[in-house]
Design a protein around this motif. Structure first.
Motif, PDB file in Angstrom:
ATOM      1  N   ALA A  31       0.805  -1.220   0.000  1.00  0.00           N
ATOM      2  CA  ALA A  31       0.000   0.000   0.000  1.00  0.00           C
ATOM      3  C   ALA A  31       0.836   1.267   0.000  1.00  0.00           C
ATOM      4  CB  ALA A  31      -0.941   0.003   1.210  1.00  0.00           C
ATOM      5  N   VAL A  32       2.100   1.185   0.396  1.00  0.00           N
ATOM      6  CA  VAL A  32       2.902   2.407   0.524  1.00  0.00           C
ATOM      7  C   VAL A  32       4.264   2.223  -0.139  1.00  0.00           C
ATOM      8  CG1 VAL A  32       1.812   3.153   2.663  1.00  0.00           C
ATOM      9  CG2 VAL A  32       3.812   1.667   2.758  1.00  0.00           C
ATOM     10  N   LYS A  33       4.807   3.314  -0.627  1.00  0.00           N
ATOM     11  CA  LYS A  33       6.172   3.353  -1.127  1.00  0.00           C
ATOM     12  C   LYS A  33       6.685   4.767  -0.881  1.00  0.00           C
ATOM     13  CE  LYS A  33       8.745   0.941  -4.669  1.00  0.00           C
ATOM     14  NZ  LYS A  33       8.658   0.209  -5.950  1.00  0.00           N
ATOM     15  N   PRO A  34       6.920   5.103   0.389  1.00  0.00           N
ATOM     16  CA  PRO A  34       7.256   6.488   0.750  1.00  0.00           C
ATOM     17  C   PRO A  34       8.655   6.886   0.291  1.00  0.00           C
ATOM     18  CG  PRO A  34       7.546   5.051   2.629  1.00  0.00           C
ATOM     19  CD  PRO A  34       6.953   4.203   1.538  1.00  0.00           C
ATOM     20  N   LYS A  35       8.845   8.190   0.204  1.00  0.00           N
ATOM     21  CA  LYS A  35      10.182   8.704  -0.080  1.00  0.00           C
ATOM     22  C   LYS A  35      11.101   8.335   1.083  1.00  0.00           C
ATOM     23  CE  LYS A  35       8.572  12.627  -2.842  1.00  0.00           C
ATOM     24  NZ  LYS A  35       8.561  14.114  -2.971  1.00  0.00           N
ATOM     25  N   ARG A  36      12.369   8.191   0.751  1.00  0.00           N
ATOM     26  CA  ARG A  36      13.314   7.719   1.759  1.00  0.00           C
ATOM     27  C   ARG A  36      13.408   8.659   2.956  1.00  0.00           C
ATOM     28  NH1 ARG A  36      18.353   4.355  -0.822  1.00  0.00           N
ATOM     29  NH2 ARG A  36      17.073   2.880  -2.003  1.00  0.00           N
ATOM     30  N   GLU A  37      13.274   9.948   2.715  1.00  0.00           N
ATOM     31  CA  GLU A  37      13.396  10.881   3.832  1.00  0.00           C
ATOM     32  C   GLU A  37      12.228  10.799   4.795  1.00  0.00           C
ATOM     33  OE1 GLU A  37      12.084  13.397   0.183  1.00  0.00           O
ATOM     34  OE2 GLU A  37      13.356  11.662   0.605  1.00  0.00           O
ATOM     35  N   HIS A  38      11.161  10.123   4.393  1.00  0.00           N
ATOM     36  CA  HIS A  38       9.988   9.972   5.255  1.00  0.00           C
ATOM     37  C   HIS A  38       9.940   8.606   5.943  1.00  0.00           C
ATOM     38  CE1 HIS A  38       8.002  13.070   2.369  1.00  0.00           C
ATOM     39  NE2 HIS A  38       8.689  13.673   3.344  1.00  0.00           N
ATOM     40  N   GLN A  39      10.968   7.791   5.740  1.00  0.00           N
ATOM     41  CA  GLN A  39      10.988   6.457   6.304  1.00  0.00           C
ATOM     42  C   GLN A  39      11.731   6.438   7.648  1.00  0.00           C
ATOM     43  OE1 GLN A  39      12.666   3.700   3.482  1.00  0.00           O
ATOM     44  NE2 GLN A  39      11.322   4.351   1.821  1.00  0.00           N
ATOM     45  N   ARG A  40      11.141   5.726   8.594  1.00  0.00           N
ATOM     46  CA  ARG A  40      11.797   5.466   9.873  1.00  0.00           C
ATOM     47  C   ARG A  40      11.679   3.966  10.145  1.00  0.00           C
ATOM     48  NH1 ARG A  40      12.686   9.810   8.541  1.00  0.00           N
ATOM     49  NH2 ARG A  40      12.642  11.781   9.721  1.00  0.00           N
ATOM     50  N   PHE A  41      12.697   3.396  10.782  1.00  0.00           N
ATOM     51  CA  PHE A  41      12.697   1.949  11.016  1.00  0.00           C
ATOM     52  C   PHE A  41      12.766   1.648  12.513  1.00  0.00           C
ATOM     53  CE2 PHE A  41      14.342   2.511   6.726  1.00  0.00           C
ATOM     54  CZ  PHE A  41      13.543   1.617   6.018  1.00  0.00           C
ATOM     55  N   TYR A  42      11.972   0.658  12.908  1.00  0.00           N
ATOM     56  CA  TYR A  42      11.907   0.270  14.310  1.00  0.00           C
ATOM     57  C   TYR A  42      12.083  -1.248  14.432  1.00  0.00           C
ATOM     58  CZ  TYR A  42      10.205   4.968  15.165  1.00  0.00           C
ATOM     59  OH  TYR A  42      10.103   6.339  15.250  1.00  0.00           O
ATOM     60  N   PRO A  43      12.711  -1.696  15.506  1.00  0.00           N
ATOM     61  CA  PRO A  43      12.969  -3.132  15.660  1.00  0.00           C
ATOM     62  C   PRO A  43      11.782  -3.943  16.167  1.00  0.00           C
ATOM     63  CG  PRO A  43      13.928  -1.934  17.493  1.00  0.00           C
ATOM     64  CD  PRO A  43      13.376  -0.903  16.555  1.00  0.00           C
ATOM     65  N   SER A  44      10.694  -3.283  16.519  1.00  0.00           N
ATOM     66  CA  SER A  44       9.508  -4.009  16.999  1.00  0.00           C
ATOM     67  C   SER A  44       8.264  -3.171  16.765  1.00  0.00           C
ATOM     68  CB  SER A  44       9.629  -4.339  18.496  1.00  0.00           C
ATOM     69  OG  SER A  44       9.612  -3.147  19.270  1.00  0.00           O
ATOM     70  N   ALA A  45       7.121  -3.841  16.706  1.00  0.00           N
ATOM     71  CA  ALA A  45       5.853  -3.121  16.584  1.00  0.00           C
ATOM     72  C   ALA A  45       5.626  -2.245  17.809  1.00  0.00           C
ATOM     73  CB  ALA A  45       4.705  -4.125  16.424  1.00  0.00           C
ATOM     74  N   ALA A  46       6.057  -2.738  18.971  1.00  0.00           N
ATOM     75  CA  ALA A  46       5.884  -1.955  20.199  1.00  0.00           C
ATOM     76  C   ALA A  46       6.658  -0.652  20.131  1.00  0.00           C
ATOM     77  CB  ALA A  46       6.340  -2.774  21.404  1.00  0.00           C
ATOM     78  N   ALA A  47       7.866  -0.689  19.567  1.00  0.00           N
ATOM     79  CA  ALA A  47       8.665   0.525  19.454  1.00  0.00           C
ATOM     80  C   ALA A  47       8.001   1.529  18.515  1.00  0.00           C
ATOM     81  CB  ALA A  47      10.068   0.186  18.963  1.00  0.00           C
ATOM     82  N   ALA A  48       7.439   1.048  17.418  1.00  0.00           N
ATOM     83  CA  ALA A  48       6.742   1.938  16.490  1.00  0.00           C
ATOM     84  C   ALA A  48       5.507   2.548  17.145  1.00  0.00           C
ATOM     85  CB  ALA A  48       6.359   1.175  15.225  1.00  0.00           C
ATOM     86  N   GLN A  49       4.771   1.737  17.878  1.00  0.00           N
ATOM     87  CA  GLN A  49       3.585   2.247  18.573  1.00  0.00           C
ATOM     88  C   GLN A  49       3.979   3.233  19.661  1.00  0.00           C
ATOM     89  OE1 GLN A  49       1.236  -1.095  19.949  1.00  0.00           O
ATOM     90  NE2 GLN A  49       1.291  -2.082  17.944  1.00  0.00           N
ATOM     91  N   ASP A  50       5.076   2.946  20.357  1.00  0.00           N
ATOM     92  CA  ASP A  50       5.550   3.842  21.412  1.00  0.00           C
ATOM     93  C   ASP A  50       5.949   5.201  20.838  1.00  0.00           C
ATOM     94  OD1 ASP A  50       5.466   3.375  24.123  1.00  0.00           O
ATOM     95  OD2 ASP A  50       7.632   3.188  24.325  1.00  0.00           O
ATOM     96  N   ALA A  51       6.382   5.205  19.569  1.00  0.00           N
ATOM     97  CA  ALA A  51       6.768   6.447  18.916  1.00  0.00           C
ATOM     98  C   ALA A  51       5.572   7.195  18.342  1.00  0.00           C
ATOM     99  CB  ALA A  51       7.774   6.163  17.807  1.00  0.00           C
ATOM    100  N   GLY A  52       4.370   6.646  18.530  1.00  0.00           N
ATOM    101  CA  GLY A  52       3.154   7.342  18.107  1.00  0.00           C
ATOM    102  C   GLY A  52       2.590   6.922  16.765  1.00  0.00           C
ATOM    103  N   TYR A  53       3.093   5.842  16.170  1.00  0.00           N
ATOM    104  CA  TYR A  53       2.595   5.393  14.865  1.00  0.00           C
ATOM    105  C   TYR A  53       1.472   4.366  15.031  1.00  0.00           C
ATOM    106  CZ  TYR A  53       6.671   7.692  12.852  1.00  0.00           C
ATOM    107  OH  TYR A  53       7.611   8.625  12.477  1.00  0.00           O
ATOM    108  N   ARG A  54       0.534   4.382  14.081  1.00  0.00           N
ATOM    109  CA  ARG A  54      -0.595   3.449  14.075  1.00  0.00           C
ATOM    110  C   ARG A  54      -0.332   2.326  13.082  1.00  0.00           C
ATOM    111  NH1 ARG A  54      -2.786   8.289  12.930  1.00  0.00           N
ATOM    112  NH2 ARG A  54      -3.518   7.527  10.917  1.00  0.00           N
ATOM    113  N   ALA A  55      -0.935   1.167  13.351  1.00  0.00           N
ATOM    114  CA  ALA A  55      -0.736   0.010  12.478  1.00  0.00           C
ATOM    115  C   ALA A  55      -1.456   0.193  11.153  1.00  0.00           C
ATOM    116  CB  ALA A  55      -1.240  -1.250  13.167  1.00  0.00           C
ATOM    117  N   CYS A  56      -0.794  -0.176  10.062  1.00  0.00           N
ATOM    118  CA  CYS A  56      -1.401  -0.142   8.732  1.00  0.00           C
ATOM    119  C   CYS A  56      -2.589  -1.104   8.689  1.00  0.00           C
ATOM    120  CB  CYS A  56      -0.361  -0.530   7.687  1.00  0.00           C
ATOM    121  SG  CYS A  56      -1.011  -0.711   6.012  1.00  0.00           S
ATOM    122  N   LYS A  57      -3.688  -0.661   8.103  1.00  0.00           N
ATOM    123  CA  LYS A  57      -4.888  -1.493   8.047  1.00  0.00           C
ATOM    124  C   LYS A  57      -4.819  -2.527   6.938  1.00  0.00           C
ATOM    125  CE  LYS A  57      -7.837   2.155   9.944  1.00  0.00           C
ATOM    126  NZ  LYS A  57      -8.988   3.048   9.692  1.00  0.00           N
TER     127      LYS A  57
END
Length: 493
Positions: free
Chosen positions: A40-66
């Protein structure tokens, strides 16, 4: 998986599913995190962030892709093959220990202070034990919302939330919709009859023949059975007994779960995933084994073999001793007799499953006259049961593999073969290698690999994946454990 940002960005550009569960992609412009393979997504590289776990991504304020449902991807293979404290902590969190005992209870189980454990986990996976458990609760809640018709209050309770308010808030934060809206969008239907229908994801490739072949061929009647293309067994869970039916499907394992206490769903799913080795990364062992000219054709023929394990590590350890030097079917019959005499009764609406395998404490007090085996093996079974009951031998998901091996070896009558089989099929050590196993010897000789010291030396190149090499060596024979039973074949015959 040690990769730099450029490699991760290349994986996203190629939508490489091999990285799902290893790393999570977050998009700063949308506030959503995805699997690297998300279509569903192919973002520009400058908009990409990587996390080692779903919990870390959620802790950073991101929502799960539907669409790609990153929270439901197979777990990180690192926790499956590593034995350090972080891996042990992740396996225990997967069993629901934080929900039952709190983060402090988890730390005590591991022999660390809570502050030490939090520091280690944050450095490793980007989130502490509380955040990791919160992410798991959200995923369990989503599964129950979508696969059952349970009232939302019961879903919240089953997923481990302390209140409906916390349940509603976390679901909204993680999935950007209310629980009611999430249920309205589901395309699945409840299993009915009190069963919870789940789909257990895995990484491709996946070869089910030896997994289900082993489980079916060694099934102890009353405790396990093979019926209509599914492996069914009883489960000993924290809140009471349960049952599960597992059937291989296209891209997933179909699971029908029954539990006495809904809070046990998390633990039951974790045990089923571990039993079928579903969180493994098949590519790593395949690459290592295919580098050996003798094994390469076998890997190419049936890629994706997994290591068949048991849902209950203590049960397997005792049954490994029972099965020393006797046929698989005979060992299953003896295990069934012990379960009938010393096991806890279980209700199975579908019939066929009647008992949990006995707890070690019950077997430790068993009358030797009721153990249908040679005297030396009786002594070993009783000694091992006592060591498991009093904690001298620890085989659970939080066990230290090296310490457990040493403790097992100290039990009179437990030799190297038993230690390695327990390490492989109970503890989940991917490098376990029962070099003196008859099936391993026959398979190695058929490939010209030698035996004994020669085979041990040859196997060094396969490390740390020798347990997977065992599956390919076993598969060179015609034993029933190497194939899924035919529709009318009875596994316990």
């Amino acid at each position: 998986m040690d990769m730099n940002v450029e490699q991760l960005q290349a994986a996203v550009a190629g939508r490489d599913a091999r990285f799902d569960g290893w790393v999570f992609l977050a998009v700063t412009t949308t506030g959503i995190y995805c699997r690297p393979s998300c279509p569903a997504v192919k973002p520009k590289r400058e908009h990409q962030r990587f996390y080692p776990s779903a919990a870390a991504a959620q802790d950073a304020g991101y929502r799960a892709c539907k669409r790609c449902r990153p929270d439901a991807s197979p777990g990180s293979p690192a926790w499956d093959w590593r034995s350090d404290v972080c891996a042990r902590a992740m396996r225990l969190i997967g069993e629901g220990v934080v929900d039952r005992d709190g983060a402090a209870g988890l730390a005590r189980r591991l022999g660390y202070s809570l502050r030490q454990l939090e520091r280690l986990l944050i450095a490793e996976v980007g989130a502490g034990p509380a955040a990791l458990a919160r992410a798991q609760r959200a995923q369990v809640a989503r599964t129950l919302i979508e696969s059952t018709d349970l009232p939302m209050g019961q879903v919240a309770f089953a997923a481990g939330f302390a209140s409906i308010r916390a349940f509603n808030r976390v679901v909204a934060e993680v999935f950007a919709c209310s629980p009611t809206e999430l249920r309205a969008k589901t395309r699945t239907r409840p299993a009915g009859g009190g069963a919870i229908a789940l789909r257990l994801a895995y990484r491709e490739p996946f070869e089910p023949s030896n997994l289900f072949g082993h489980l079916a061929a060694a099934a102890a009647p009353g405790v396990e059975e093979w019926r209509e293309g599914a492996y069914r067994r009883t489960l000993r869970l924290p809140g009471g007994p349960g049952t599960v039916a597992l059937r291989p499907g296209p891209g997933y394992i179909d699971a029908r779960l029954r539990v006495a206490d809904l809070r046990d769903v998390t633990a039951a799913v974790a045990r089923c995933r571990r039993m079928l080795d579903l969180d493994a990364d098949p590519h790593a062992p395949m690459e290592a084994l295919a580098a050996d000219a003798a094994l390469a054709p076998l890997v190419a023929k049936t890629p994706g073999r997994r290591v068949p394990r048991k849902a209950d590590a203590e049960e397997y350890a005792i049954r490994a001793v029972i099965g020393q030097q006797i046929a698989t079917a005979s060992a299953a019959t003896i295990a069934a007799r012990l379960a009938d005499r010393y096991g806890t009764p279980v209700e199975d609406p579908e019939g066929g499953l009647t008992r949990l395998f006995p707890e070690p404490a019950a077997l430790a007090e068993a009358d030797p006259a009721h153990l249908p085996m040679p005297a030396a093996r009786k002594r070993t079974v009783l000694a091992l049961a006592a060591a498991l009951a009093d904690g001298r031998v620890e085989l659970g998901p939080g066990a230290d593999w090296a310490a457990s091996r040493a403790a097992l070896a100290a039990v009179p009558g437990v030799g190297p073969w038993t230690v390695e089989m327990v390490a492989m099929r109970a503890m989940g050590d991917p490098d376990a290698f029962p070099v003196k196993d008859l099936g391993v010897i026959k398979g190695a000789e058929s490939l010209g690999l030698g035996a004994g010291r020669a085979l041990e030396a040859r196997s060094q190149a396969w490390r740390p994946w020798r347990a997977y090499a065992v599956q390919y060596l076993w598969a060179t024979g015609e034993h029933p454990t190497n194939r899924i039973p035919e529709p009318r074949e009875k596994a316990s015959a």
